[in-house]
Design a protein around this motif. Sequence first.
Motif, PDB file in Angstrom:
ATOM      1  N   THR A 146      30.229  50.513  34.207  1.00 49.99           N
ATOM      2  CA  THR A 146      31.611  50.398  34.649  1.00 49.99           C
ATOM      3  C   THR A 146      32.508  49.999  33.479  1.00 49.99           C
ATOM      4  OG1 THR A 146      30.835  49.671  36.806  1.00 49.99           O
ATOM      5  CG2 THR A 146      33.139  49.268  36.290  1.00 49.99           C
ATOM      6  N   ALA A 147      33.638  50.672  33.352  1.00 47.93           N
ATOM      7  CA  ALA A 147      34.587  50.337  32.295  1.00 47.93           C
ATOM      8  C   ALA A 147      35.189  48.963  32.565  1.00 47.93           C
ATOM      9  CB  ALA A 147      35.686  51.393  32.243  1.00 47.93           C
ATOM     10  N   ARG A 148      35.380  48.227  31.490  1.00 49.67           N
ATOM     11  CA  ARG A 148      35.969  46.894  31.600  1.00 49.67           C
ATOM     12  C   ARG A 148      37.253  46.840  30.789  1.00 49.67           C
ATOM     13  NH1 ARG A 148      32.778  42.581  33.246  1.00 49.67           N
ATOM     14  NH2 ARG A 148      33.910  41.215  31.839  1.00 49.67           N
ATOM     15  N   SER A 149      38.255  46.251  31.368  1.00 49.23           N
ATOM     16  CA  SER A 149      39.526  46.095  30.693  1.00 49.23           C
ATOM     17  C   SER A 149      39.414  45.040  29.590  1.00 49.23           C
ATOM     18  CB  SER A 149      40.578  45.653  31.713  1.00 49.23           C
ATOM     19  OG  SER A 149      41.675  45.046  31.071  1.00 49.23           O
ATOM     20  N   ALA A 150      40.194  45.216  28.547  1.00 52.90           N
ATOM     21  CA  ALA A 150      40.214  44.255  27.446  1.00 52.90           C
ATOM     22  C   ALA A 150      40.806  42.917  27.864  1.00 52.90           C
ATOM     23  CB  ALA A 150      41.001  44.822  26.272  1.00 52.90           C
ATOM     24  N   ILE A 151      41.538  42.897  28.985  1.00 54.74           N
ATOM     25  CA  ILE A 151      42.140  41.635  29.439  1.00 54.74           C
ATOM     26  C   ILE A 151      41.735  41.305  30.874  1.00 54.74           C
ATOM     27  CG2 ILE A 151      44.078  41.716  27.832  1.00 54.74           C
ATOM     28  CD1 ILE A 151      45.799  42.701  30.207  1.00 54.74           C
ATOM     29  N   GLU A 152      40.613  41.837  31.308  1.00 51.58           N
ATOM     30  CA  GLU A 152      40.137  41.568  32.663  1.00 51.58           C
ATOM     31  C   GLU A 152      39.984  40.068  32.917  1.00 51.58           C
ATOM     32  OE1 GLU A 152      35.997  42.462  34.998  1.00 51.58           O
ATOM     33  OE2 GLU A 152      36.880  44.087  33.840  1.00 51.58           O
ATOM     34  N   HIS A 153      39.551  39.334  31.898  1.00 51.79           N
ATOM     35  CA  HIS A 153      39.350  37.888  32.026  1.00 51.79           C
ATOM     36  C   HIS A 153      40.657  37.121  32.245  1.00 51.79           C
ATOM     37  CE1 HIS A 153      40.114  38.875  27.860  1.00 51.79           C
ATOM     38  NE2 HIS A 153      40.537  37.632  27.672  1.00 51.79           N
ATOM     39  N   LEU A 154      41.802  37.771  32.036  1.00 54.37           N
ATOM     40  CA  LEU A 154      43.108  37.136  32.251  1.00 54.37           C
ATOM     41  C   LEU A 154      43.736  37.541  33.578  1.00 54.37           C
ATOM     42  CD1 LEU A 154      44.652  37.561  28.672  1.00 54.37           C
ATOM     43  CD2 LEU A 154      43.589  35.512  29.650  1.00 54.37           C
ATOM     44  N   SER A 155      43.007  38.247  34.421  1.00 59.41           N
ATOM     45  CA  SER A 155      43.589  38.777  35.658  1.00 59.41           C
ATOM     46  C   SER A 155      44.156  37.669  36.549  1.00 59.41           C
ATOM     47  CB  SER A 155      42.582  39.629  36.424  1.00 59.41           C
ATOM     48  OG  SER A 155      41.444  38.859  36.756  1.00 59.41           O
ATOM     49  N   GLY A 156      43.504  36.523  36.607  1.00 58.47           N
ATOM     50  CA  GLY A 156      44.024  35.420  37.413  1.00 58.47           C
ATOM     51  C   GLY A 156      45.356  34.918  36.904  1.00 58.47           C
ATOM     52  N   ALA A 157      45.472  34.755  35.586  1.00 62.92           N
ATOM     53  CA  ALA A 157      46.728  34.289  34.999  1.00 62.92           C
ATOM     54  C   ALA A 157      47.834  35.310  35.202  1.00 62.92           C
ATOM     55  CB  ALA A 157      46.531  33.994  33.515  1.00 62.92           C
TER      56      ALA A 157
ATOM     57  N   HIS B  60      51.555  42.527  34.464  1.00 60.48           N
ATOM     58  CA  HIS B  60      50.273  43.036  34.940  1.00 60.48           C
ATOM     59  C   HIS B  60      49.828  44.204  34.045  1.00 60.48           C
ATOM     60  CE1 HIS B  60      52.999  45.756  37.178  1.00 60.48           C
ATOM     61  NE2 HIS B  60      51.989  46.597  37.182  1.00 60.48           N
ATOM     62  N   GLU B  61      48.566  44.529  34.175  1.00 58.32           N
ATOM     63  CA  GLU B  61      48.006  45.622  33.406  1.00 58.32           C
ATOM     64  C   GLU B  61      48.023  46.894  34.233  1.00 58.32           C
ATOM     65  OE1 GLU B  61      43.897  46.838  31.035  1.00 58.32           O
ATOM     66  OE2 GLU B  61      43.847  45.231  32.521  1.00 58.32           O
ATOM     67  N   LEU B  62      48.291  48.015  33.581  1.00 51.71           N
ATOM     68  CA  LEU B  62      48.114  49.328  34.188  1.00 51.71           C
ATOM     69  C   LEU B  62      46.775  49.835  33.667  1.00 51.71           C
ATOM     70  CD1 LEU B  62      51.715  50.778  33.701  1.00 51.71           C
ATOM     71  CD2 LEU B  62      50.737  49.711  35.736  1.00 51.71           C
ATOM     72  N   PRO B  63      45.712  49.692  34.443  1.00 50.10           N
ATOM     73  CA  PRO B  63      44.371  49.922  33.891  1.00 50.10           C
ATOM     74  C   PRO B  63      44.025  51.386  33.652  1.00 50.10           C
ATOM     75  CG  PRO B  63      44.230  49.321  36.213  1.00 50.10           C
ATOM     76  CD  PRO B  63      45.680  49.233  35.828  1.00 50.10           C
ATOM     77  N   PHE B  64      43.490  51.623  32.479  1.00 49.73           N
ATOM     78  CA  PHE B  64      42.827  52.873  32.093  1.00 49.73           C
ATOM     79  C   PHE B  64      43.646  54.153  32.279  1.00 49.73           C
ATOM     80  CE2 PHE B  64      39.563  49.913  33.842  1.00 49.73           C
ATOM     81  CZ  PHE B  64      39.058  49.481  32.613  1.00 49.73           C
ATOM     82  N   PRO B  65      44.929  54.170  31.921  1.00 49.27           N
ATOM     83  CA  PRO B  65      45.632  55.453  32.026  1.00 49.27           C
ATOM     84  C   PRO B  65      45.092  56.446  31.001  1.00 49.27           C
ATOM     85  CG  PRO B  65      46.957  53.894  30.814  1.00 49.27           C
ATOM     86  CD  PRO B  65      45.758  53.135  31.320  1.00 49.27           C
ATOM     87  N   SER B  66      45.159  57.709  31.331  1.00 50.06           N
ATOM     88  CA  SER B  66      44.831  58.753  30.365  1.00 50.06           C
ATOM     89  C   SER B  66      45.942  58.799  29.331  1.00 50.06           C
ATOM     90  CB  SER B  66      44.713  60.107  31.051  1.00 50.06           C
ATOM     91  OG  SER B  66      43.650  60.097  31.979  1.00 50.06           O
ATOM     92  N   GLN B  67      45.570  58.877  28.062  1.00 53.11           N
ATOM     93  CA  GLN B  67      46.545  58.932  26.970  1.00 53.11           C
ATOM     94  C   GLN B  67      46.095  59.995  25.976  1.00 53.11           C
ATOM     95  OE1 GLN B  67      47.792  54.900  25.505  1.00 53.11           O
ATOM     96  NE2 GLN B  67      46.220  54.204  26.960  1.00 53.11           N
ATOM     97  N   VAL B  68      46.968  60.949  25.726  1.00 56.01           N
ATOM     98  CA  VAL B  68      46.670  62.037  24.791  1.00 56.01           C
ATOM     99  C   VAL B  68      47.784  62.091  23.758  1.00 56.01           C
ATOM    100  CG1 VAL B  68      46.443  64.548  24.532  1.00 56.01           C
ATOM    101  CG2 VAL B  68      45.342  63.377  26.462  1.00 56.01           C
ATOM    102  N   GLU B  69      47.404  62.017  22.491  1.00 55.23           N
ATOM    103  CA  GLU B  69      48.386  62.181  21.415  1.00 55.23           C
ATOM    104  C   GLU B  69      48.513  63.662  21.094  1.00 55.23           C
ATOM    105  OE1 GLU B  69      48.103  59.895  17.853  1.00 55.23           O
ATOM    106  OE2 GLU B  69      48.308  57.995  18.929  1.00 55.23           O
ATOM    107  N   LEU B  70      49.745  64.100  21.034  1.00 58.40           N
ATOM    108  CA  LEU B  70      50.055  65.492  20.732  1.00 58.40           C
ATOM    109  C   LEU B  70      50.842  65.542  19.431  1.00 58.40           C
ATOM    110  CD1 LEU B  70      50.358  68.536  21.535  1.00 58.40           C
ATOM    111  CD2 LEU B  70      52.445  67.851  22.754  1.00 58.40           C
ATOM    112  N   ARG B  71      50.393  66.394  18.527  1.00 57.53           N
ATOM    113  CA  ARG B  71      51.122  66.624  17.274  1.00 57.53           C
ATOM    114  C   ARG B  71      51.532  68.083  17.228  1.00 57.53           C
ATOM    115  NH1 ARG B  71      51.264  62.279  13.224  1.00 57.53           N
ATOM    116  NH2 ARG B  71      49.899  60.681  14.067  1.00 57.53           N
ATOM    117  N   LEU B  72      52.811  68.303  16.984  1.00 55.87           N
ATOM    118  CA  LEU B  72      53.333  69.655  16.823  1.00 55.87           C
ATOM    119  C   LEU B  72      53.911  69.788  15.428  1.00 55.87           C
ATOM    120  CD1 LEU B  72      55.261  70.166  20.198  1.00 55.87           C
ATOM    121  CD2 LEU B  72      53.059  71.146  19.554  1.00 55.87           C
ATOM    122  N   ASP B  73      53.512  70.839  14.708  1.00 55.42           N
ATOM    123  CA  ASP B  73      54.084  71.086  13.392  1.00 55.42           C
ATOM    124  C   ASP B  73      55.587  71.322  13.538  1.00 55.42           C
ATOM    125  OD1 ASP B  73      51.508  70.955  12.433  1.00 55.42           O
ATOM    126  OD2 ASP B  73      51.213  73.118  12.508  1.00 55.42           O
ATOM    127  N   ASP B  74      56.355  70.829  12.574  1.00 56.98           N
ATOM    128  CA  ASP B  74      57.813  70.945  12.650  1.00 56.98           C
ATOM    129  C   ASP B  74      58.279  72.364  12.934  1.00 56.98           C
ATOM    130  OD1 ASP B  74      58.106  68.265  12.204  1.00 56.98           O
ATOM    131  OD2 ASP B  74      58.528  68.471  10.060  1.00 56.98           O
TER     132      ASP B  74
END
Length: 196
Positions: free
Chosen positions: A2-13, A24-38
């Motif tokens: 199971t994936a674990r958040s980097a700040i899961e231990h702070l969830s109570g705070a 609050h955290e938005l857990p595990f969103p998909s993130q894709v970097e796109l580069r387009l040549d000028d």
Amino acid sequence: MTARSAIEHLSGALARTGGPARLHELPFPSQVELRLDDEDADSFGPRVGQFLSCDIPAAARATGGGDPYVLWLGPGWYLIVDRPGRAPGLLSGLHGALGGDCGGTCGSAVDVSAARTVLELTGPAVRAVLNHGCALDLHPRAFKPGDCAQTLLAQAQVILHQTAPHDYRLFVRTSYADYLARWLLDAMSEYQAAFS
């Protein structure tokens, strides 16, 4: 495993924040970097926008009202954010949009979902909280909903995206997520004390 958040231990705070400043955290969103040549951004940007159902953003802006949405990070450099688990479909569609006429050399798309943790700050005091550690002018005349910028917050590099008048998203390197979340909790404490 199971994936674990980097700040899961702070969830109570995080859950105890409220009133004028909430975090609050938005857990595990998909993130894709796109580069387009000028030279190819003008012709292939619309194809990418059609696939994403939102335009490629102008400088220092974001586009898309839901999932996915796109943040401008620099000339020809974008971050596409979507719901968890969507990165493979984004990559496939983007490679299709970028392929064809240019033999796949017009740009690149890379899954960076694990690289950043996404924190959301909401409430009328959050601009004041951010002002404690951010050099950007966040006054509504200078930074407004739909704006985004790469900047430093408490010496941590972040992508700052304002999503609504009192709402911000912070994209921070996962290795700095614990530090930044703790810094934010501390900076928010005076506003929390007034709320309790």
